[in-house]
Structures are given as structure tokens and as C-alpha cells.
Motif scaffolding. Structure first.
Motif, PDB file in Angstrom:
ATOM      1  N   GLY A 184     -83.031   7.743  -7.482  1.00 14.65           N
ATOM      2  CA  GLY A 184     -82.877   8.516  -6.274  1.00 14.65           C
ATOM      3  C   GLY A 184     -82.887   7.664  -5.029  1.00 14.65           C
ATOM      4  O   GLY A 184     -82.861   8.207  -3.938  1.00 14.65           O
ATOM      5  N   SER A 185     -82.941   6.352  -5.129  1.00 13.42           N
ATOM      6  CA  SER A 185     -82.922   5.503  -3.935  1.00 13.42           C
ATOM      7  C   SER A 185     -81.492   5.171  -3.543  1.00 13.42           C
ATOM      8  O   SER A 185     -80.600   5.144  -4.383  1.00 13.42           O
ATOM      9  N   VAL A 186     -81.302   4.891  -2.257  1.00 19.97           N
ATOM     10  CA  VAL A 186     -79.984   4.530  -1.728  1.00 19.97           C
ATOM     11  C   VAL A 186     -80.114   3.177  -1.036  1.00 19.97           C
ATOM     12  O   VAL A 186     -80.934   3.017  -0.136  1.00 19.97           O
ATOM     13  N   ILE A 187     -79.337   2.201  -1.486  1.00 21.69           N
ATOM     14  CA  ILE A 187     -79.339   0.867  -0.901  1.00 21.69           C
ATOM     15  C   ILE A 187     -78.128   0.743   0.007  1.00 21.69           C
ATOM     16  O   ILE A 187     -76.995   0.982  -0.416  1.00 21.69           O
ATOM     17  N   GLY A 188     -78.358   0.388   1.277  1.00 20.25           N
ATOM     18  CA  GLY A 188     -77.281   0.281   2.259  1.00 20.25           C
ATOM     19  C   GLY A 188     -76.355  -0.890   1.990  1.00 20.25           C
ATOM     20  O   GLY A 188     -76.635  -1.769   1.165  1.00 20.25           O
ATOM     21  N   ARG A 189     -75.254  -0.905   2.715  1.00 23.04           N
ATOM     22  CA  ARG A 189     -74.262  -1.978   2.583  1.00 23.04           C
ATOM     23  C   ARG A 189     -74.836  -3.280   3.115  1.00 23.04           C
ATOM     24  O   ARG A 189     -75.514  -3.311   4.126  1.00 23.04           O
ATOM     25  N   ASN A 190     -74.554  -4.377   2.420  1.00 22.31           N
ATOM     26  CA  ASN A 190     -74.980  -5.719   2.804  1.00 22.31           C
ATOM     27  C   ASN A 190     -76.488  -5.821   2.980  1.00 22.31           C
ATOM     28  O   ASN A 190     -76.975  -6.558   3.831  1.00 22.31           O
ATOM     29  N   ALA A 191     -77.242  -5.091   2.184  1.00 19.69           N
ATOM     30  CA  ALA A 191     -78.698  -5.157   2.215  1.00 19.69           C
ATOM     31  C   ALA A 191     -79.191  -6.122   1.146  1.00 19.69           C
ATOM     32  O   ALA A 191     -78.547  -6.301   0.121  1.00 19.69           O
ATOM     33  N   VAL A 192     -80.347  -6.730   1.401  1.00 20.69           N
ATOM     34  CA  VAL A 192     -80.965  -7.640   0.451  1.00 20.69           C
ATOM     35  C   VAL A 192     -82.318  -7.046   0.082  1.00 20.69           C
ATOM     36  O   VAL A 192     -83.123  -6.741   0.947  1.00 20.69           O
ATOM     37  N   VAL A 193     -82.550  -6.901  -1.231  1.00 24.26           N
ATOM     38  CA  VAL A 193     -83.820  -6.368  -1.726  1.00 24.26           C
ATOM     39  C   VAL A 193     -84.524  -7.496  -2.467  1.00 24.26           C
ATOM     40  O   VAL A 193     -83.967  -8.087  -3.387  1.00 24.26           O
ATOM     41  N   GLY A 194     -85.752  -7.784  -2.052  1.00 26.24           N
ATOM     42  CA  GLY A 194     -86.530  -8.869  -2.659  1.00 26.24           C
ATOM     43  C   GLY A 194     -86.849  -8.581  -4.118  1.00 26.24           C
ATOM     44  O   GLY A 194     -87.004  -7.428  -4.526  1.00 26.24           O
ATOM     45  N   ALA A 195     -86.979  -9.646  -4.908  1.00 26.11           N
ATOM     46  CA  ALA A 195     -87.319  -9.505  -6.320  1.00 26.11           C
ATOM     47  C   ALA A 195     -88.681  -8.840  -6.458  1.00 26.11           C
ATOM     48  O   ALA A 195     -89.627  -9.192  -5.776  1.00 26.11           O
ATOM     49  N   GLY A 196     -88.779  -7.856  -7.317  1.00 24.56           N
ATOM     50  CA  GLY A 196     -90.028  -7.157  -7.564  1.00 24.56           C
ATOM     51  C   GLY A 196     -90.348  -6.070  -6.563  1.00 24.56           C
ATOM     52  O   GLY A 196     -91.388  -5.427  -6.674  1.00 24.56           O
ATOM     53  N   ALA A 197     -89.493  -5.862  -5.573  1.00 23.18           N
ATOM     54  CA  ALA A 197     -89.731  -4.823  -4.568  1.00 23.18           C
ATOM     55  C   ALA A 197     -89.578  -3.443  -5.204  1.00 23.18           C
ATOM     56  O   ALA A 197     -88.737  -3.247  -6.077  1.00 23.18           O
ATOM     57  N   VAL A 198     -90.394  -2.512  -4.766  1.00 23.42           N
ATOM     58  CA  VAL A 198     -90.315  -1.136  -5.255  1.00 23.42           C
ATOM     59  C   VAL A 198     -89.726  -0.292  -4.141  1.00 23.42           C
ATOM     60  O   VAL A 198     -90.379  -0.018  -3.136  1.00 23.42           O
ATOM     61  N   VAL A 199     -88.458   0.082  -4.319  1.00 17.38           N
ATOM     62  CA  VAL A 199     -87.728   0.832  -3.292  1.00 17.38           C
ATOM     63  C   VAL A 199     -87.814   2.315  -3.584  1.00 17.38           C
ATOM     64  O   VAL A 199     -87.519   2.761  -4.681  1.00 17.38           O
ATOM     65  N   ARG A 200     -88.240   3.059  -2.577  1.00 15.48           N
ATOM     66  CA  ARG A 200     -88.274   4.523  -2.646  1.00 15.48           C
ATOM     67  C   ARG A 200     -87.595   5.030  -1.391  1.00 15.48           C
ATOM     68  O   ARG A 200     -87.971   4.644  -0.293  1.00 15.48           O
ATOM     69  N   GLY A 201     -86.590   5.853  -1.550  1.00 11.93           N
ATOM     70  CA  GLY A 201     -85.894   6.393  -0.382  1.00 11.93           C
ATOM     71  C   GLY A 201     -84.640   5.611  -0.065  1.00 11.93           C
ATOM     72  O   GLY A 201     -83.883   5.236  -0.951  1.00 11.93           O
ATOM     73  N   LYS A 202     -84.440   5.308   1.223  1.00  5.09           N
ATOM     74  CA  LYS A 202     -83.204   4.703   1.689  1.00  5.09           C
ATOM     75  C   LYS A 202     -83.456   3.347   2.341  1.00  5.09           C
ATOM     76  O   LYS A 202     -84.389   3.194   3.118  1.00  5.09           O
TER      77      LYS A 202
END
Length: 65
Positions: free
Chosen positions: A1-19
Motif C-alpha cells: 500500500g505504499s507509494v514511492i515517488g518519481r526519482n526517489a531514493v529509499v535507504g536499505a532497510g527503511a520501512v516505508v508506510r504511506g507515500k
């Protein structure tokens, strides 16, 4: 259910909830915005406020108690 924006960087091990916003760097558990790209100014600290109801604290805020 999460949404990752364009050209975004998510760190290794990060827990993404939401947008995750466009042109942002996020990391942590839970993930929070570390940097955002601002056209004309470059990379800057996040401009979005930290939501108090999520249990996150603003950077630099002293501990209560």
C-alpha cells in the motif's frame, strides 16, 4: 500500500508506510524524509513538517521528561 515517488531514493532497510514524495531521499524505521530536491535551490532539508501523531519528533527537539 505504499507509494514511492518519481526519482526517489529509499535507504536499505527503511520501512516505508504511506507515500514518499518525488525527488526525495528517505531512510530509517519508520522511514522519514532526509532530503528533498528543490528546483533552483538544490538539495535541502525536508520542508514538510514532522507529524506529531505518528510518534516522530522534529530534528533537534530535546527529549521530554
Amino acid at each position: 500500500g505504499s507509494v514511492i515517488g518519481r526519482n526517489a531514493v529509499v535507504g536499505a532497510g527503511a520501512v516505508v508506510r504511506g507515500k514518499v514524495p518525488d525527488y526525495a531521499v528517505v531512510g530509517g524505521v519508520p522511514a522519514k524524509v532526509l532530503r528533498e530536491y528543490v528546483p533552483g535551490a538544490g538539495w535541502a532539508a525536508p520542508m514538510t513538517p514532522v507529524i506529531a501523531s505518528s510518534g516522530l519528533r522534529s530534528p533537534g527537539r530535546p527529549e521530554d521528561g
